[in-house]
Scaffold this motif. Structure first.
Motif, PDB file in Angstrom:
ATOM      1  N   LEU A   1     -34.413  53.859  26.781  1.00  0.00           N
ATOM      2  CA  LEU A   1     -33.110  53.854  26.124  1.00  0.00           C
ATOM      3  C   LEU A   1     -32.494  52.466  26.168  1.00  0.00           C
ATOM      4  CD1 LEU A   1     -30.386  53.773  28.207  1.00  0.00           C
ATOM      5  CD2 LEU A   1     -31.392  55.913  28.923  1.00  0.00           C
ATOM      6  N   ALA A   2     -31.556  52.252  25.257  1.00  0.00           N
ATOM      7  CA  ALA A   2     -30.762  51.027  25.231  1.00  0.00           C
ATOM      8  C   ALA A   2     -29.370  51.387  24.737  1.00  0.00           C
ATOM      9  CB  ALA A   2     -31.398  49.972  24.335  1.00  0.00           C
ATOM     10  N   GLU A   3     -28.369  50.666  25.206  1.00  0.00           N
ATOM     11  CA  GLU A   3     -26.984  50.899  24.812  1.00  0.00           C
ATOM     12  C   GLU A   3     -26.243  49.569  24.709  1.00  0.00           C
ATOM     13  OE1 GLU A   3     -25.932  55.217  26.888  1.00  0.00           O
ATOM     14  OE2 GLU A   3     -25.381  53.365  27.923  1.00  0.00           O
ATOM     15  N   ARG A   4     -25.211  49.566  23.885  1.00  0.00           N
ATOM     16  CA  ARG A   4     -24.265  48.455  23.862  1.00  0.00           C
ATOM     17  C   ARG A   4     -22.915  48.984  23.395  1.00  0.00           C
ATOM     18  NH1 ARG A   4     -23.241  42.733  23.270  1.00  0.00           N
ATOM     19  NH2 ARG A   4     -20.994  42.736  23.618  1.00  0.00           N
ATOM     20  N   TRP A   5     -21.882  48.519  24.045  1.00  0.00           N
ATOM     21  CA  TRP A   5     -20.523  48.902  23.677  1.00  0.00           C
ATOM     22  C   TRP A   5     -19.651  47.672  23.672  1.00  0.00           C
ATOM     23  CZ3 TRP A   5     -22.909  51.355  27.987  1.00  0.00           C
ATOM     24  CH2 TRP A   5     -22.700  50.695  29.223  1.00  0.00           C
ATOM     25  N   GLY A   6     -18.524  47.762  22.996  1.00  0.00           N
ATOM     26  CA  GLY A   6     -17.585  46.650  22.985  1.00  0.00           C
ATOM     27  C   GLY A   6     -16.623  46.760  21.821  1.00  0.00           C
ATOM     28  N   THR A   7     -15.573  45.944  21.863  1.00  0.00           N
ATOM     29  CA  THR A   7     -14.641  45.895  20.739  1.00  0.00           C
ATOM     30  C   THR A   7     -15.277  45.102  19.601  1.00  0.00           C
ATOM     31  OG1 THR A   7     -13.571  43.870  21.518  1.00  0.00           O
ATOM     32  CG2 THR A   7     -12.654  45.968  22.296  1.00  0.00           C
ATOM     33  N   VAL A   8     -14.701  45.268  18.432  1.00  0.00           N
ATOM     34  CA  VAL A   8     -15.203  44.549  17.261  1.00  0.00           C
ATOM     35  C   VAL A   8     -15.124  43.043  17.483  1.00  0.00           C
ATOM     36  CG1 VAL A   8     -14.702  44.036  14.833  1.00  0.00           C
ATOM     37  CG2 VAL A   8     -14.745  46.412  15.642  1.00  0.00           C
ATOM     38  N   SER A   9     -14.043  42.581  18.088  1.00  0.00           N
ATOM     39  CA  SER A   9     -13.909  41.136  18.323  1.00  0.00           C
ATOM     40  C   SER A   9     -14.957  40.630  19.294  1.00  0.00           C
ATOM     41  CB  SER A   9     -12.500  40.817  18.839  1.00  0.00           C
ATOM     42  OG  SER A   9     -12.256  41.458  20.081  1.00  0.00           O
ATOM     43  N   GLU A  10     -15.268  41.396  20.329  1.00  0.00           N
ATOM     44  CA  GLU A  10     -16.299  40.985  21.290  1.00  0.00           C
ATOM     45  C   GLU A  10     -17.663  40.873  20.610  1.00  0.00           C
ATOM     46  OE1 GLU A  10     -14.164  43.291  25.094  1.00  0.00           O
ATOM     47  OE2 GLU A  10     -16.016  44.053  24.204  1.00  0.00           O
ATOM     48  N   LEU A  11     -17.981  41.846  19.790  1.00  0.00           N
ATOM     49  CA  LEU A  11     -19.290  41.858  19.137  1.00  0.00           C
ATOM     50  C   LEU A  11     -19.391  40.771  18.067  1.00  0.00           C
ATOM     51  CD1 LEU A  11     -19.588  45.719  18.859  1.00  0.00           C
ATOM     52  CD2 LEU A  11     -21.072  44.261  20.228  1.00  0.00           C
ATOM     53  N   ARG A  12     -18.343  40.628  17.279  1.00  0.00           N
ATOM     54  CA  ARG A  12     -18.381  39.608  16.219  1.00  0.00           C
ATOM     55  C   ARG A  12     -18.469  38.205  16.798  1.00  0.00           C
ATOM     56  NH1 ARG A  12     -13.984  42.376  12.144  1.00  0.00           N
ATOM     57  NH2 ARG A  12     -15.476  43.535  10.855  1.00  0.00           N
ATOM     58  N   ALA A  13     -17.740  37.945  17.873  1.00  0.00           N
ATOM     59  CA  ALA A  13     -17.789  36.618  18.489  1.00  0.00           C
ATOM     60  C   ALA A  13     -19.198  36.305  18.970  1.00  0.00           C
ATOM     61  CB  ALA A  13     -16.798  36.550  19.655  1.00  0.00           C
ATOM     62  N   GLU A  14     -19.865  37.288  19.546  1.00  0.00           N
ATOM     63  CA  GLU A  14     -21.225  37.070  20.047  1.00  0.00           C
ATOM     64  C   GLU A  14     -22.206  36.861  18.898  1.00  0.00           C
ATOM     65  OE1 GLU A  14     -24.360  39.286  23.069  1.00  0.00           O
ATOM     66  OE2 GLU A  14     -22.238  39.884  23.033  1.00  0.00           O
ATOM     67  N   LEU A  15     -22.066  37.636  17.825  1.00  0.00           N
ATOM     68  CA  LEU A  15     -22.960  37.494  16.675  1.00  0.00           C
ATOM     69  C   LEU A  15     -22.733  36.173  15.945  1.00  0.00           C
ATOM     70  CD1 LEU A  15     -22.869  41.118  15.225  1.00  0.00           C
ATOM     71  CD2 LEU A  15     -24.836  39.955  16.235  1.00  0.00           C
ATOM     72  N   ASP A  16     -21.529  35.637  16.035  1.00  0.00           N
ATOM     73  CA  ASP A  16     -21.215  34.370  15.378  1.00  0.00           C
ATOM     74  C   ASP A  16     -21.691  33.159  16.182  1.00  0.00           C
ATOM     75  OD1 ASP A  16     -20.111  35.651  13.232  1.00  0.00           O
ATOM     76  OD2 ASP A  16     -18.034  35.494  13.949  1.00  0.00           O
TER      77      ASP A  16
ATOM     78  N   ALA B   1      -9.547  44.973  17.329  1.00  0.00           N
ATOM     79  CA  ALA B   1      -9.386  45.808  18.521  1.00  0.00           C
ATOM     80  C   ALA B   1     -10.114  47.144  18.404  1.00  0.00           C
ATOM     81  CB  ALA B   1      -7.909  46.047  18.800  1.00  0.00           C
ATOM     82  N   ASP B   2     -10.737  47.427  17.257  1.00  0.00           N
ATOM     83  CA  ASP B   2     -11.510  48.659  17.118  1.00  0.00           C
ATOM     84  C   ASP B   2     -12.742  48.609  18.015  1.00  0.00           C
ATOM     85  OD1 ASP B   2      -9.712  49.739  15.361  1.00  0.00           O
ATOM     86  OD2 ASP B   2     -10.831  49.197  13.555  1.00  0.00           O
ATOM     87  N   PHE B   3     -13.421  49.736  18.113  1.00  0.00           N
ATOM     88  CA  PHE B   3     -14.476  49.888  19.128  1.00  0.00           C
ATOM     89  C   PHE B   3     -15.787  50.346  18.484  1.00  0.00           C
ATOM     90  CE2 PHE B   3     -16.852  52.630  22.044  1.00  0.00           C
ATOM     91  CZ  PHE B   3     -17.005  51.794  23.140  1.00  0.00           C
ATOM     92  N   LEU B   4     -16.904  49.856  19.045  1.00  0.00           N
ATOM     93  CA  LEU B   4     -18.230  50.284  18.602  1.00  0.00           C
ATOM     94  C   LEU B   4     -19.098  50.606  19.815  1.00  0.00           C
ATOM     95  CD1 LEU B   4     -19.081  47.706  15.773  1.00  0.00           C
ATOM     96  CD2 LEU B   4     -18.603  50.138  15.468  1.00  0.00           C
ATOM     97  N   PHE B   5     -19.932  51.614  19.638  1.00  0.00           N
ATOM     98  CA  PHE B   5     -20.900  52.001  20.676  1.00  0.00           C
ATOM     99  C   PHE B   5     -22.179  52.445  19.996  1.00  0.00           C
ATOM    100  CE2 PHE B   5     -22.930  55.597  22.867  1.00  0.00           C
ATOM    101  CZ  PHE B   5     -23.307  55.005  24.057  1.00  0.00           C
ATOM    102  N   SER B   6     -23.304  51.921  20.469  1.00  0.00           N
ATOM    103  CA  SER B   6     -24.604  52.314  19.934  1.00  0.00           C
ATOM    104  C   SER B   6     -25.528  52.664  21.096  1.00  0.00           C
ATOM    105  CB  SER B   6     -25.219  51.186  19.098  1.00  0.00           C
ATOM    106  OG  SER B   6     -26.509  51.559  18.637  1.00  0.00           O
ATOM    107  N   ARG B   7     -26.276  53.746  20.913  1.00  0.00           N
ATOM    108  CA  ARG B   7     -27.245  54.197  21.911  1.00  0.00           C
ATOM    109  C   ARG B   7     -28.523  54.636  21.196  1.00  0.00           C
ATOM    110  NH1 ARG B   7     -27.583  56.879  27.084  1.00  0.00           N
ATOM    111  NH2 ARG B   7     -29.024  58.639  27.072  1.00  0.00           N
ATOM    112  N   GLN B   8     -29.651  54.249  21.744  1.00  0.00           N
ATOM    113  CA  GLN B   8     -30.938  54.668  21.205  1.00  0.00           C
ATOM    114  C   GLN B   8     -31.806  55.191  22.341  1.00  0.00           C
ATOM    115  OE1 GLN B   8     -31.908  54.648  17.964  1.00  0.00           O
ATOM    116  NE2 GLN B   8     -34.005  55.330  18.342  1.00  0.00           N
ATOM    117  N   VAL B   9     -32.354  56.386  22.169  1.00  0.00           N
ATOM    118  CA  VAL B   9     -33.297  56.959  23.125  1.00  0.00           C
ATOM    119  C   VAL B   9     -34.594  57.232  22.379  1.00  0.00           C
ATOM    120  CG1 VAL B   9     -33.813  58.850  24.699  1.00  0.00           C
ATOM    121  CG2 VAL B   9     -31.471  58.020  24.495  1.00  0.00           C
ATOM    122  N   ASN B  10     -35.692  56.668  22.854  1.00  0.00           N
ATOM    123  CA  ASN B  10     -37.003  56.901  22.257  1.00  0.00           C
ATOM    124  C   ASN B  10     -37.839  57.769  23.184  1.00  0.00           C
ATOM    125  OD1 ASN B  10     -36.325  55.336  20.079  1.00  0.00           O
ATOM    126  ND2 ASN B  10     -37.696  53.638  20.578  1.00  0.00           N
TER     127      ASN B  10
END
Length: 331
Positions: free
Chosen positions: A299-314, A280-289
């Protein structure tokens, strides 16, 4: 005459009373109301390092539809109280200080919910890659906290600078160079070998990467900085001698990256480096070039809970709904 005196009395009461607590002309609740751009000196601890640094504080509360305004002038007073009470006695993590201030605001302002963001400029000691000279880089430490009477949630984050080399332009340069080498009489195998050994030109972009982690765990900000810098083509240094310049330029051109690559690498790196993060923890990443051959930035961004991100990466599909920072703080 009596009517005039009565009207003057009502006016005097209106202007000397608690105007903020009165009923607004338009009865709409506000999602956020507060102060921003408040500058304070705070003392922050990171591992064994402790330093006094300049910080910018933003604090907001929700506002009921029946209340005209927030006591804005009280916010800086409450900041000073919180800093004097906690920071001067014991150096804190920036996210813990944000949480302390948010709790203080909820209690003193009688708000249902308060949100605090602290951005502090933190000097990091660095060593140049070849000459091993000591240098100092400035990064931003970010602490965000949301508090209510029942619970708090907090986020630790960093913002750091690096360099990205554009893969698209480098591909065009590679194709053009291959054609010229073939025309000059080199065979195909030699051309491939040459292009593998020689860093190819492309346009460079100085990038600003941001990584936030919402968790109750205590994380090391220096580790987060390394994740952000590692997501770009190469880190940058305030002090560089010529051997260091050569290293940085070659390093960047040997691993070209899009702005989108940096966001994905930062998130994947954070999940790998912190396997004990709760689902249920949270991650957010943003990059501006900052573009060099265009009159715009990317720019690019992505946000989501740890479970959302891990499920997608798996190998799963992307979540239909990606939890935002505002949603996570308010949950």
């Amino acid at each position: 005459m009596r009517i005039l005196r009565r009207d003057m009395s009502e006016l005097r009461q209106r202007f000397t009373g608690d105007v903020q607590a009165s009923t607004p002309d338009v009865p709409l609740a506000l999602s956020r109301a507060g102060v921003t751009g408040v500058h304070k000196a705070i003392r922050i601890r990171r591992g064994s390092s402790e330093t006094v640094m300049a910080a910018e504080i933003e604090c907001t509360v929700d506002l009921d539809r029946a209340q005209k305004g927030v006591h804005m002038s009280r916010f800086p007073e409450l900041f000073d109280e919180a800093i004097d009470e906690v920071v001067l006695g014991e150096a804190l993590l920036v996210e813990a200080l944000a949480e302390h201030i948010a709790r203080h605001i909820v209690e003193r302002q009688r708000a249902l919910r308060a949100e605090v963001k602290i951005t502090a400029h933190w000097p990091m000691r660095r060593t140049t890659p070849v000459t091993r000279l000591q240098t100092q880089e400035m990064v931003s430490l970010v602490g965000i906290a949301a508090a209510s009477a029942e619970r708090t949630r907090r986020v630790v984050g960093v913002e750091a600078t690096g360099i990205n080399a554009c893969p698209c332009a480098q591909g065009l340069v590679r194709d053009s160079a291959a054609g010229r080498l073939l025309e000059a009489g080199f065979d195909g195998a030699d051309v491939e070998r040459i292009l593998e050994l020689v860093p190819l030109a492309t346009h460079n972009q100085r990038g600003r990467g941001t990584l936030y982690v919402g968790t109750a765990q205590e994380l090391n900000a220096e580790d987060l900085v390394r994740l952000v810098e590692g997501s770009m083509s190469a880190p940058v240094y305030e002090l560089l001698k010529r051997p260091d310049e050569l290293f940085v330029v070659e390093h960047a051109h040997l691993q070209p990256r899009f702005v989108e690559d940096s966001v994905r690498l930062a998130l994947a790196g954070a999940l790998e480096a912190h396997p004990l993060l709760d689902a249920a923890d949270f991650l957010f990443s943003r990059q501006v070039n900052l573009e060099t051959i265009h009159d715009h930035d990317v720019l690019a961004e992505r946000w989501g809970t740890v479970s959302e991100l891990r499920a997608e990466l798996d190998g799963g599909e992307a979540a239909r709904h990606q939890t935002t920072l505002a949603e996570w703080l308010a949950a």
